[in-house]
Design a protein around this motif. Structure first.
Motif, PDB file in Angstrom:
ATOM      1  N   GLY A   2       0.716  -1.073   0.131  1.00 57.18           N
ATOM      2  CA  GLY A   2       0.051  -0.022   0.109  1.00 57.18           C
ATOM      3  C   GLY A   2       0.972   1.308   0.049  1.00 57.18           C
ATOM      4  O   GLY A   2       0.714   2.196  -0.587  1.00 57.18           O
ATOM      5  N   LYS A   3       1.625   1.182   0.796  1.00 55.71           N
ATOM      6  CA  LYS A   3       2.843   2.498   0.896  1.00 55.71           C
ATOM      7  C   LYS A   3       3.496   2.481  -0.420  1.00 55.71           C
ATOM      8  O   LYS A   3       3.752   3.611  -0.925  1.00 55.71           O
ATOM      9  N   ALA A   4       3.857   1.596  -0.952  1.00 55.39           N
ATOM     10  CA  ALA A   4       4.843   1.528  -2.348  1.00 55.39           C
ATOM     11  C   ALA A   4       3.922   2.055  -3.550  1.00 55.39           C
ATOM     12  O   ALA A   4       4.411   2.704  -4.133  1.00 55.39           O
ATOM     13  N   VAL A   5       2.499   1.718  -3.113  1.00 57.99           N
ATOM     14  CA  VAL A   5       1.944   2.386  -4.377  1.00 57.99           C
ATOM     15  C   VAL A   5       1.013   3.876  -4.006  1.00 57.99           C
ATOM     16  O   VAL A   5       0.266   4.361  -4.787  1.00 57.99           O
ATOM     17  N   GLY A   6       1.647   4.432  -2.874  1.00 62.16           N
ATOM     18  CA  GLY A   6       1.509   5.932  -2.604  1.00 62.16           C
ATOM     19  C   GLY A   6       0.409   6.165  -1.869  1.00 62.16           C
ATOM     20  O   GLY A   6       0.148   7.237  -1.647  1.00 62.16           O
ATOM     21  N   LYS A   7       0.072   5.181  -1.205  1.00 63.85           N
ATOM     22  CA  LYS A   7      -1.271   5.506  -0.177  1.00 63.85           C
ATOM     23  C   LYS A   7      -0.917   5.482   1.342  1.00 63.85           C
ATOM     24  O   LYS A   7       0.221   4.687   1.717  1.00 63.85           O
ATOM     25  N   THR A   8      -1.446   6.251   2.013  1.00 64.02           N
ATOM     26  CA  THR A   8      -1.369   6.257   3.510  1.00 64.02           C
ATOM     27  C   THR A   8      -2.364   5.002   4.062  1.00 64.02           C
ATOM     28  O   THR A   8      -3.391   5.034   3.729  1.00 64.02           O
ATOM     29  N   CYS A   9      -1.697   4.059   4.574  1.00 68.11           N
ATOM     30  CA  CYS A   9      -2.543   2.912   4.984  1.00 68.11           C
ATOM     31  C   CYS A   9      -3.063   2.954   6.535  1.00 68.11           C
ATOM     32  O   CYS A   9      -2.420   3.403   7.555  1.00 68.11           O
ATOM     33  N   ILE A  10      -4.417   2.583   6.436  1.00 67.48           N
ATOM     34  CA  ILE A  10      -4.894   2.506   8.108  1.00 67.48           C
ATOM     35  C   ILE A  10      -5.347   0.854   8.110  1.00 67.48           C
ATOM     36  O   ILE A  10      -5.630   0.092   6.986  1.00 67.48           O
ATOM     37  N   THR A  11      -5.362   0.544   9.291  1.00 67.80           N
ATOM     38  CA  THR A  11      -5.746  -1.026   9.463  1.00 67.80           C
ATOM     39  C   THR A  11      -7.372  -1.053  10.238  1.00 67.80           C
ATOM     40  O   THR A  11      -7.536  -0.245  11.068  1.00 67.80           O
ATOM     41  N   CYS A  12      -7.865  -1.943   9.645  1.00 66.66           N
ATOM     42  CA  CYS A  12      -9.368  -2.266  10.257  1.00 66.66           C
ATOM     43  C   CYS A  12      -9.676  -3.555  10.512  1.00 66.66           C
ATOM     44  O   CYS A  12      -9.237  -4.332   9.609  1.00 66.66           O
ATOM     45  N   LYS A  13     -10.425  -4.112  11.374  1.00 58.07           N
ATOM     46  CA  LYS A  13     -10.733  -5.401  11.564  1.00 58.07           C
ATOM     47  C   LYS A  13     -11.938  -5.574  10.647  1.00 58.07           C
ATOM     48  O   LYS A  13     -12.481  -4.679   9.972  1.00 58.07           O
ATOM     49  N   ASP A  14     -12.445  -6.713  10.262  1.00 55.61           N
ATOM     50  CA  ASP A  14     -13.665  -7.134   9.150  1.00 55.61           C
ATOM     51  C   ASP A  14     -14.930  -6.736   9.837  1.00 55.61           C
ATOM     52  O   ASP A  14     -15.629  -7.664  10.405  1.00 55.61           O
ATOM     53  N   THR A  15     -15.285  -5.594   9.875  1.00 51.25           N
ATOM     54  CA  THR A  15     -16.462  -5.197  10.355  1.00 51.25           C
ATOM     55  C   THR A  15     -17.217  -4.446   9.356  1.00 51.25           C
ATOM     56  O   THR A  15     -16.496  -3.911   8.323  1.00 51.25           O
ATOM     57  N   PRO A  16     -18.492  -4.277   9.236  1.00 53.65           N
ATOM     58  CA  PRO A  16     -19.438  -3.633   8.206  1.00 53.65           C
ATOM     59  C   PRO A  16     -18.750  -2.019   7.771  1.00 53.65           C
ATOM     60  O   PRO A  16     -18.878  -1.456   8.681  1.00 53.65           O
ATOM     61  N   GLY A  17     -18.460  -2.172   6.547  1.00 59.39           N
ATOM     62  CA  GLY A  17     -17.918  -0.816   6.104  1.00 59.39           C
ATOM     63  C   GLY A  17     -16.628  -0.428   6.342  1.00 59.39           C
ATOM     64  O   GLY A  17     -16.186   0.885   6.025  1.00 59.39           O
ATOM     65  N   PHE A  18     -15.743  -1.269   7.315  1.00 63.09           N
ATOM     66  CA  PHE A  18     -14.401  -0.832   7.810  1.00 63.09           C
ATOM     67  C   PHE A  18     -14.448   0.408   8.480  1.00 63.09           C
ATOM     68  O   PHE A  18     -15.621   0.787   9.238  1.00 63.09           O
ATOM     69  N   VAL A  32     -14.295   3.942   6.890  1.00 62.33           N
ATOM     70  CA  VAL A  32     -14.767   5.139   6.049  1.00 62.33           C
ATOM     71  C   VAL A  32     -16.191   4.814   5.714  1.00 62.33           C
ATOM     72  O   VAL A  32     -17.174   5.650   6.108  1.00 62.33           O
ATOM     73  N   ASN A  33     -16.456   3.538   5.200  1.00 59.08           N
ATOM     74  CA  ASN A  33     -17.968   3.518   4.766  1.00 59.08           C
ATOM     75  C   ASN A  33     -19.020   3.205   5.992  1.00 59.08           C
ATOM     76  O   ASN A  33     -20.218   3.580   5.883  1.00 59.08           O
ATOM     77  N   ARG A  34     -18.507   2.854   6.994  1.00 59.32           N
ATOM     78  CA  ARG A  34     -19.383   2.674   8.379  1.00 59.32           C
ATOM     79  C   ARG A  34     -19.719   4.068   8.676  1.00 59.32           C
ATOM     80  O   ARG A  34     -20.594   4.412   9.574  1.00 59.32           O
ATOM     81  N   LEU A  35     -18.877   5.032   8.585  1.00 59.51           N
ATOM     82  CA  LEU A  35     -19.375   6.305   8.893  1.00 59.51           C
ATOM     83  C   LEU A  35     -20.017   7.209   7.826  1.00 59.51           C
ATOM     84  O   LEU A  35     -20.840   7.903   7.883  1.00 59.51           O
ATOM     85  N   LEU A  36     -19.363   6.967   6.427  1.00 60.61           N
ATOM     86  CA  LEU A  36     -19.944   7.747   5.268  1.00 60.61           C
ATOM     87  C   LEU A  36     -21.020   7.531   4.869  1.00 60.61           C
ATOM     88  O   LEU A  36     -21.883   8.023   4.512  1.00 60.61           O
ATOM     89  N   VAL A  37     -21.521   6.095   4.751  1.00 63.90           N
ATOM     90  CA  VAL A  37     -22.857   5.513   4.394  1.00 63.90           C
ATOM     91  C   VAL A  37     -23.956   5.990   5.277  1.00 63.90           C
ATOM     92  O   VAL A  37     -24.916   6.628   4.673  1.00 63.90           O
ATOM     93  N   PRO A  38     -23.811   5.912   6.561  1.00 57.69           N
ATOM     94  CA  PRO A  38     -24.948   6.514   7.347  1.00 57.69           C
ATOM     95  C   PRO A  38     -24.994   7.797   7.303  1.00 57.69           C
ATOM     96  O   PRO A  38     -26.176   8.431   7.337  1.00 57.69           O
ATOM     97  N   TYR A  39     -23.940   8.621   6.811  1.00 61.61           N
ATOM     98  CA  TYR A  39     -24.040   9.836   6.924  1.00 61.61           C
ATOM     99  C   TYR A  39     -24.798  10.351   5.620  1.00 61.61           C
ATOM    100  O   TYR A  39     -25.596  11.350   5.766  1.00 61.61           O
ATOM    101  N   ILE A  40     -24.377   9.706   4.326  1.00 51.82           N
ATOM    102  CA  ILE A  40     -24.949   9.883   3.246  1.00 51.82           C
ATOM    103  C   ILE A  40     -26.474   9.859   3.280  1.00 51.82           C
ATOM    104  O   ILE A  40     -27.280  10.622   3.126  1.00 51.82           O
ATOM    105  N   CYS A  41     -26.956   8.349   4.145  1.00 48.90           N
ATOM    106  CA  CYS A  41     -28.353   8.222   4.185  1.00 48.90           C
ATOM    107  C   CYS A  41     -29.082   9.132   4.976  1.00 48.90           C
ATOM    108  O   CYS A  41     -30.199   9.599   4.558  1.00 48.90           O
TER     109      CYS A  41
END
Ligand code: CAA
Ligand code: NAD
Length: 302
Positions: free
Chosen positions: A189-205, A207-216
């Motif tokens: 991930g770093k090699a392809v230029g991204k900043t990486c964060i770690t998350c467990k296998d939870t719905p939406g990890f 970003v989407n766990r916060l972003l999708v309810p916000y959009i909704c």
């Protein structure tokens, strides 16, 4: 933005050969950032038309990068584009394309049974050292991994749209993802230029766990008639500093994608009020109003 992520790509990764399955919106972006970071890329899709389109858009987007990074040296910029393009091969055969891969990133349709069929095939065809990863937005990594034998070499690599611009990569550890696999995914991930964060296998990890309810919630606010679409978007851009308002962003991600994510989570967690269906979203999708890609969603597009 691109220049910053590009310059951070001089990080070493043991992964040199990456196969990206799915040449749509996300897969073409993942192929681009990998190739521009010096990786050998094979981009796979069921459709050769999609692959031709993907190569064209990657060329255009690499040109945008070159214009910024090599603004004082156009010849170097042209070399960067042609060298990056030459690192991308295409194929319509996922099994064959995975035989030379150190890492396979799947970015096909968001459908569990289609993903299962593909990963079974990849697990059989890929060398034993190959890491298999999914770019799923909303499905469980453990559930996707249930069909492969190499569960220790399986994880989530969740990119954001548009991939060449968005600087984050969520690295998702499944229940059986090994430390070595996790470390390799973080390094890649770093090699392809991204900043990486770690998350467990939870719905939406994360970003989407916060972003999708916000959009909704924004769609529900609009549905109730509390404010106009334009005013909701202006409010969040000027009042909260977001680059796009929530309804603009819903159109950008695709209303079908938003609905698909919400419906899947509602089925799994029926008592969570944030995941309840939204009649207005259902109506727009049933009318074919999917956002930017169909020409109309909350807004109209040319
Ligand atoms: N490919 C490559 N480069 C692109 C691009 C693309 N598709 N779109 C824009 N760019 C580049 C432009 O060249 C420009 O570069 P510079 O700033 O270096 O000149 C830069 O990005 C900004 O573009 P614009 O000026 O055209 O437009 P903007 O300032 O309005 O930014 C945006 C566009 C980056 C998309 C910005 O509006 C934004 O960040 N929006 C929010 C996007 C977001 O939230 N994405 C996540 C969606 S959720 C998701 O992806 C997860 C999921 O699972 C569904
Ligand atoms: P897309 O529809 O643009 O592209 C998917 C591509 O996969 C299509 O070109 C299709 O022909 C191809 N495909 C389908 N089945 C295939 C198979 N069996 N083998 C090879 N190719 C196959 O979709 P997208 O928006 O790029 O999304 C892809 C994945 O990325 C999904 O899991 C999605 O949830 C996730 N994702 C999407 C976004 C987003 O904003 N669109 C953001 C992050 C993650």
């Amino acid at each position: 933005v691109i220049a910053r992520s590009f310059s951070s790509s001089a990080v070493n990764s043991a992964i040199k050969n990456v196969t990206v399955i799915g040449g749509g919106l996300m897969g073409s972006g993942i192929a681009q950032v990998s190739a521009q970071a010096g990786q050998n890329v094979t981009l796979v899709d069921v459709s050769s038309d999609v692959l031709a389109k993907a190569q064209k858009s990657i060329g255009t987007n690499l040109g945008r990068v070159a214009k910024k990074v090599y603004k004082d040296n156009p010849a170097q910029g042209e070399k960067f584009v042609s060298e990056s393009m030459s690192r991308i091969k295409t194929s319509t055969d996922p099994a064959e394309a995975s035989k030379t891969a150190d890492l396979v990133v799947e970015a096909i349709v968001e459908n569990m049974s289609v993903k299962h069929k593909l990963f079974k095939q990849l697990d059989e065809a890929a060398p034993s050292h190959t890491i298999l990863a999914s770019n799923t937005s909303s499905l469980s990594i453990n559930e996707i991994a249930s069909v492969v034998k190499r569960k220790d070499k399986f994880g989530g690599l969740h990119f954001f749209n548009p991939v060449p611009v968005m600087r984050l990569l969520e690295v998702v550890k499944g229940a059986e993802t090994s430390e070595a696999t996790y470390k390799s995914m973080m390094e890649w991930g770093k090699a392809v230029g991204k900043t990486c964060i770690t998350c467990k296998d939870t719905p939406g990890f994360v970003v989407n766990r916060l972003l999708v309810p916000y959009i909704c919630e924004a769609i529900r606010l609009y549905e109730r008639g509390d404010a106009s679409a334009r005013d909701i978007d202006i409010a969040m851009k000027l009042g909260a500093g977001y680059p796009m308002g929530p309804l603009e962003l819903a159109d950008y991600v695709g209303l079908d994608t938003n609905k698909f994510i919400l419906d899947g989570w509602h089925k799994k967690y029926p008592n969570q009020p944030l995941f309840k269906p939204i009649p207005l979203l259902d109506k727009l999708v049933s009318e074919g109003k999917l956002g930017v890609k169909s020409g109309e969603g909350f807004y109209k597009y040319d």
